[in-house]
Design a protein around this motif. Structure first.
Motif, PDB file in Angstrom:
ATOM      1  N   THR A   1      -4.937 -50.190  11.597  1.00  0.00           N
ATOM      2  CA  THR A   1      -3.586 -49.785  11.982  1.00  0.00           C
ATOM      3  C   THR A   1      -3.700 -48.696  13.037  1.00  0.00           C
ATOM      4  OG1 THR A   1      -3.039 -50.042   9.630  1.00  0.00           O
ATOM      5  CG2 THR A   1      -1.318 -49.205  11.071  1.00  0.00           C
ATOM      6  N   ARG A   2      -2.917 -48.829  14.100  1.00  0.00           N
ATOM      7  CA  ARG A   2      -2.957 -47.848  15.186  1.00  0.00           C
ATOM      8  C   ARG A   2      -1.566 -47.262  15.428  1.00  0.00           C
ATOM      9  NH1 ARG A   2      -7.866 -48.632  17.636  1.00  0.00           N
ATOM     10  NH2 ARG A   2      -8.812 -50.696  17.353  1.00  0.00           N
ATOM     11  N   ARG A   3      -1.516 -45.939  15.537  1.00  0.00           N
ATOM     12  CA  ARG A   3      -0.278 -45.284  15.952  1.00  0.00           C
ATOM     13  C   ARG A   3      -0.334 -44.947  17.436  1.00  0.00           C
ATOM     14  NH1 ARG A   3       4.578 -45.481  14.260  1.00  0.00           N
ATOM     15  NH2 ARG A   3       4.194 -44.650  12.151  1.00  0.00           N
ATOM     16  N   VAL A   4      -1.539 -44.654  17.918  1.00  0.00           N
ATOM     17  CA  VAL A   4      -1.718 -44.250  19.311  1.00  0.00           C
ATOM     18  C   VAL A   4      -2.811 -45.099  19.939  1.00  0.00           C
ATOM     19  CG1 VAL A   4      -2.369 -42.343  20.846  1.00  0.00           C
ATOM     20  CG2 VAL A   4      -0.989 -41.885  18.810  1.00  0.00           C
ATOM     21  N   ALA A   5      -2.582 -45.552  21.170  1.00  0.00           N
ATOM     22  CA  ALA A   5      -3.576 -46.359  21.889  1.00  0.00           C
ATOM     23  C   ALA A   5      -4.711 -45.470  22.384  1.00  0.00           C
ATOM     24  CB  ALA A   5      -2.915 -47.080  23.055  1.00  0.00           C
ATOM     25  N   THR A   6      -5.915 -45.780  21.935  1.00  0.00           N
ATOM     26  CA  THR A   6      -7.098 -45.048  22.359  1.00  0.00           C
ATOM     27  C   THR A   6      -8.322 -45.886  22.011  1.00  0.00           C
ATOM     28  OG1 THR A   6      -8.210 -42.878  22.295  1.00  0.00           O
ATOM     29  CG2 THR A   6      -7.438 -43.767  20.199  1.00  0.00           C
ATOM     30  N   GLY A   7      -9.497 -45.448  22.416  1.00  0.00           N
ATOM     31  CA  GLY A   7     -10.744 -46.101  22.025  1.00  0.00           C
ATOM     32  C   GLY A   7     -10.849 -47.548  22.463  1.00  0.00           C
ATOM     33  N   SER A   8     -11.313 -48.397  21.534  1.00  0.00           N
ATOM     34  CA  SER A   8     -11.585 -49.798  21.856  1.00  0.00           C
ATOM     35  C   SER A   8     -10.329 -50.559  22.241  1.00  0.00           C
ATOM     36  CB  SER A   8     -12.259 -50.493  20.665  1.00  0.00           C
ATOM     37  OG  SER A   8     -11.388 -50.534  19.544  1.00  0.00           O
ATOM     38  N   PHE A   9      -9.180 -50.126  21.768  1.00  0.00           N
ATOM     39  CA  PHE A   9      -7.941 -50.836  22.128  1.00  0.00           C
ATOM     40  C   PHE A   9      -7.725 -50.820  23.639  1.00  0.00           C
ATOM     41  CE2 PHE A   9      -3.436 -51.226  23.018  1.00  0.00           C
ATOM     42  CZ  PHE A   9      -3.065 -52.285  22.224  1.00  0.00           C
TER      43      PHE A   9
ATOM     44  N   GLU B   1       0.985 -45.365   6.765  1.00  0.00           N
ATOM     45  CA  GLU B   1       2.173 -44.523   6.892  1.00  0.00           C
ATOM     46  C   GLU B   1       2.202 -43.412   5.849  1.00  0.00           C
ATOM     47  OE1 GLU B   1       5.278 -47.622   9.025  1.00  0.00           O
ATOM     48  OE2 GLU B   1       5.445 -47.275   6.860  1.00  0.00           O
ATOM     49  N   ILE B   2       1.723 -43.718   4.641  1.00  0.00           N
ATOM     50  CA  ILE B   2       1.654 -42.689   3.601  1.00  0.00           C
ATOM     51  C   ILE B   2       0.690 -41.583   4.007  1.00  0.00           C
ATOM     52  CG2 ILE B   2       0.818 -42.200   1.263  1.00  0.00           C
ATOM     53  CD1 ILE B   2       1.991 -44.943   0.444  1.00  0.00           C
ATOM     54  N   LEU B   3      -0.514 -41.959   4.431  1.00  0.00           N
ATOM     55  CA  LEU B   3      -1.507 -40.952   4.797  1.00  0.00           C
ATOM     56  C   LEU B   3      -1.130 -40.241   6.092  1.00  0.00           C
ATOM     57  CD1 LEU B   3      -4.849 -42.711   3.804  1.00  0.00           C
ATOM     58  CD2 LEU B   3      -3.456 -41.087   2.506  1.00  0.00           C
TER      59      LEU B   3
ATOM     60  N   ALA C   1       0.446 -35.175   8.415  1.00  0.00           N
ATOM     61  CA  ALA C   1       1.408 -34.452   9.240  1.00  0.00           C
ATOM     62  C   ALA C   1       1.845 -33.149   8.572  1.00  0.00           C
ATOM     63  CB  ALA C   1       2.621 -35.332   9.530  1.00  0.00           C
ATOM     64  N   SER C   2       1.821 -33.116   7.222  1.00  0.00           N
ATOM     65  CA  SER C   2       2.195 -31.894   6.511  1.00  0.00           C
ATOM     66  C   SER C   2       1.209 -30.764   6.793  1.00  0.00           C
ATOM     67  CB  SER C   2       2.271 -32.158   5.005  1.00  0.00           C
ATOM     68  OG  SER C   2       0.978 -32.334   4.441  1.00  0.00           O
ATOM     69  N   LEU C   3       0.013 -31.104   7.278  1.00  0.00           N
ATOM     70  CA  LEU C   3      -1.001 -30.107   7.647  1.00  0.00           C
ATOM     71  C   LEU C   3      -1.175 -30.030   9.154  1.00  0.00           C
ATOM     72  CD1 LEU C   3      -3.760 -30.819   4.957  1.00  0.00           C
ATOM     73  CD2 LEU C   3      -1.892 -29.160   4.876  1.00  0.00           C
ATOM     74  N   ASP C   4      -0.185 -30.538   9.895  1.00  0.00           N
ATOM     75  CA  ASP C   4      -0.200 -30.526  11.358  1.00  0.00           C
ATOM     76  C   ASP C   4      -1.418 -31.273  11.909  1.00  0.00           C
ATOM     77  OD1 ASP C   4       0.784 -29.999  13.902  1.00  0.00           O
ATOM     78  OD2 ASP C   4      -0.286 -28.091  14.070  1.00  0.00           O
ATOM     79  N   CYS C   5      -1.730 -32.410  11.302  1.00  0.00           N
ATOM     80  CA  CYS C   5      -2.799 -33.278  11.793  1.00  0.00           C
ATOM     81  C   CYS C   5      -2.216 -34.664  12.068  1.00  0.00           C
ATOM     82  CB  CYS C   5      -3.928 -33.399  10.769  1.00  0.00           C
ATOM     83  SG  CYS C   5      -4.914 -31.895  10.583  1.00  0.00           S
ATOM     84  N   SER C   6      -2.632 -35.278  13.153  1.00  0.00           N
ATOM     85  CA  SER C   6      -2.133 -36.604  13.521  1.00  0.00           C
ATOM     86  C   SER C   6      -3.157 -37.662  13.146  1.00  0.00           C
ATOM     87  CB  SER C   6      -1.861 -36.673  15.030  1.00  0.00           C
ATOM     88  OG  SER C   6      -0.832 -35.788  15.392  1.00  0.00           O
ATOM     89  N   LEU C   7      -2.735 -38.613  12.305  1.00  0.00           N
ATOM     90  CA  LEU C   7      -3.575 -39.758  11.988  1.00  0.00           C
ATOM     91  C   LEU C   7      -3.360 -40.786  13.094  1.00  0.00           C
ATOM     92  CD1 LEU C   7      -5.532 -41.019   9.953  1.00  0.00           C
ATOM     93  CD2 LEU C   7      -3.557 -41.952   8.736  1.00  0.00           C
ATOM     94  N   ILE C   8      -4.366 -41.000  13.917  1.00  0.00           N
ATOM     95  CA  ILE C   8      -4.231 -41.810  15.129  1.00  0.00           C
ATOM     96  C   ILE C   8      -4.401 -43.292  14.829  1.00  0.00           C
ATOM     97  CG2 ILE C   8      -5.139 -42.208  17.443  1.00  0.00           C
ATOM     98  CD1 ILE C   8      -3.687 -39.498  16.982  1.00  0.00           C
ATOM     99  N   ASP C   9      -5.437 -43.628  14.092  1.00  0.00           N
ATOM    100  CA  ASP C   9      -5.657 -45.006  13.658  1.00  0.00           C
ATOM    101  C   ASP C   9      -6.517 -44.999  12.403  1.00  0.00           C
ATOM    102  OD1 ASP C   9      -8.349 -44.715  14.593  1.00  0.00           O
ATOM    103  OD2 ASP C   9      -7.763 -45.406  16.579  1.00  0.00           O
ATOM    104  N   MET C  10      -6.660 -46.178  11.784  1.00  0.00           N
ATOM    105  CA  MET C  10      -7.334 -46.217  10.491  1.00  0.00           C
ATOM    106  C   MET C  10      -7.758 -47.634  10.164  1.00  0.00           C
ATOM    107  SD  MET C  10      -5.719 -44.896   6.908  1.00  0.00           S
ATOM    108  CE  MET C  10      -6.769 -44.580   5.491  1.00  0.00           C
TER     109      MET C  10
END
Length: 422
Positions: free
Chosen positions: A99-107, A173-175, A180-189
């Motif tokens: 799952t990707r929220r932001v385009a980066t890396g191999s995408f 989406e859960i993670l 986000a509650s710790l000001d960290c962005s989950l980019i992909d997984m």
């Protein structure tokens, strides 16, 4: 039985970073043991990293506990040692779900012209067939179907693929919300699934650790704390490995903060103690979604000063609160609470057959300047309260998101059964 007393059976599989072993006394369970090993590029780059197994296990255990608590179905049972945990035995489905929220890396390499940082809304879902020799080729939905795979006695068809896809996005989406509650962005997984050997059910399996995602504190790629740091090393020195290990430890320490007790609550105020059984149904629903709920009794007509005193007490504590007013006949309770508070107020009158049609208007027809809504079902009132509080509480939001997933899966399963029964 403690972890030290577990009787290990045969080795089921050994990978680059972990070993899965059967358990003699628990035929439907396994022990998953992590290694002090880090790899990248399908094993082309690999190094020993002392302490990585404990860090990986701590991260995985915390995340699976979080997901299990939210209501996501996983293979995780409990931690066994600093470097291992017990899980339900599964036939692993050889597909990686990304799952990707932001385009980066191999995408970006596979999709020329897309700029780094492009944001996917909804998240982008991709599948890759696990095959190291061919570098885990990307598969389309149709290729996953055409493979006609059978795992653990279950044919991996349209139903199974759809369920895994829905689960993948829900877990992401859960993670994402939790980080986000710790000001960290989950980019992909990336995630993997298995078929439980005892039930034939598809569950989230394998591990979830810093090898599984891209994680950018404050949304800044330069601050990334994931395995991409190791992948991009021009030269792998001991100093560089120590830096990667510190990043992984940073993640493991913060994962523990992703599951705090909810800092929010619902307060059900009933106009009469005779409404207690009705109010208890609201409380039960709130509790199911992780919302602490208190019951109070006071009448806006007969003890107005006490209602305002109760309101002042809760507002003074500064804890996000939703008030639910349970008052039939002439409902003055909800409007009085709404007129004297900045917190949300939900009217949930215990309507009776005798005067219900007339009584309901006292909850619906309000003076100007009041914003309390009206919900007739006590279960729906509890759900509404949870939804409001979830806007500022990711633990409650996670339970709601998992409930939405499980409802979808239940309907999907019922539809398949109805079709098969024809």
């Amino acid at each position: 039985m403690s972890g030290d007393q577990l009787k290990l059976g045969e080795k089921i599989i050994e990978g680059k970073t972990k070993v899965v072993t059967s358990l003699v006394d628990f035929p439907n369970q396994v022990l998953l043991q992590s290694k002090d090993r880090i790899t990248a590029g399908d094993g082309a780059r690999a190094h020993d990293m002392e302490g990585k197994a404990a860090i990986s296990t701590a991260t995985t255990v915390a995340l699976f506990n979080l997901l299990n608590s939210a209501g996501v179905k996983t293979h995780f049972i409990k931690q066994n040692s600093d470097t291992s945990f017990m899980a339900y035995k599964c036939g692993m489905i050889p597909i990686e779900w990304v799952t990707r929220r932001v385009a980066t890396g191999s995408f970006l390499k596979r999709n020329a012209g897309v700029k780094e940082g492009y944001r996917f809304c909804p998240p982008k879902l991709e599948t890759f067939y696990k095959d190291d020799e061919n570098h885990d080729p990307q598969w389309s939905y149709e290729q996953c179907l055409a493979a006609n795979m059978e795992v653990g006695g279950v044919k991996i068809g349209r139903y199974e693929i759809d369920v895994m896809g829905k689960m993948t996005v829900a877990v992401f989406e859960i993670l994402e919300r939790c980080w986000a509650s710790l000001d960290c962005s989950l980019i992909d997984m990336k995630l993997e699934f298995g078929v439980r050997s005892d039930t034939g059910e598809i569950v989230l399996a394998d591990v979830i650790d810093s090898d599984s995602w891209r994680l950018w504190p404050a949304g800044d790629r330069r601050l990334m704390k994931d395995k991409q740091v190791y992948r991009e090393l021009k030269e792998v020195t001991q100093e560089a490995l120590d830096m990667v290990k510190r990043n992984f430890q940073w993640v493991a320490e913060r994962v523990e903060k992703l599951s705090p007790k909810p800092h929010a609550r619902a307060v059900v105020i009933m106009g009469s103690p005779t409404d207690s059984s009705f109010a208890e149904r609201i409380k039960s629903t709130c509790t199911a979604y992780g919302v602490p709920c208190e019951l109070r009794v006071s009448s806006a007509h007969k003890s107005t000063d006490e209602v305002l005193q109760i309101l002042a007490e809760y507002e003074g504590e500064g804890i996000p609160t939703v008030f639910v007013a349970v008052a039939g006949r002439s409902n003055g309770l909800g409007p009085v609470l709404s007129a004297n508070s900045t917190w949300p107020v939900i009217n949930c009158p215990p309507v009776t057959g005798e005067w219900g049609a007339q009584d309901i208007w006292s909850s619906l027809r309000l003076p100007s300047g009041l914003g309390c809504g009206t919900v007739l079902s006590p279960e729906a009132a509890g759900l509404n309260a949870a939804q409001i509080l979830s806007l500022s509480d990711h633990v409650i939001w996670s339970k709601l998101r998992a409930k939405k997933l499980n409802t979808w899966v239940t309907l999907k399963t019922a539809d398949r059964k109805a079709r098969d029964d024809k």
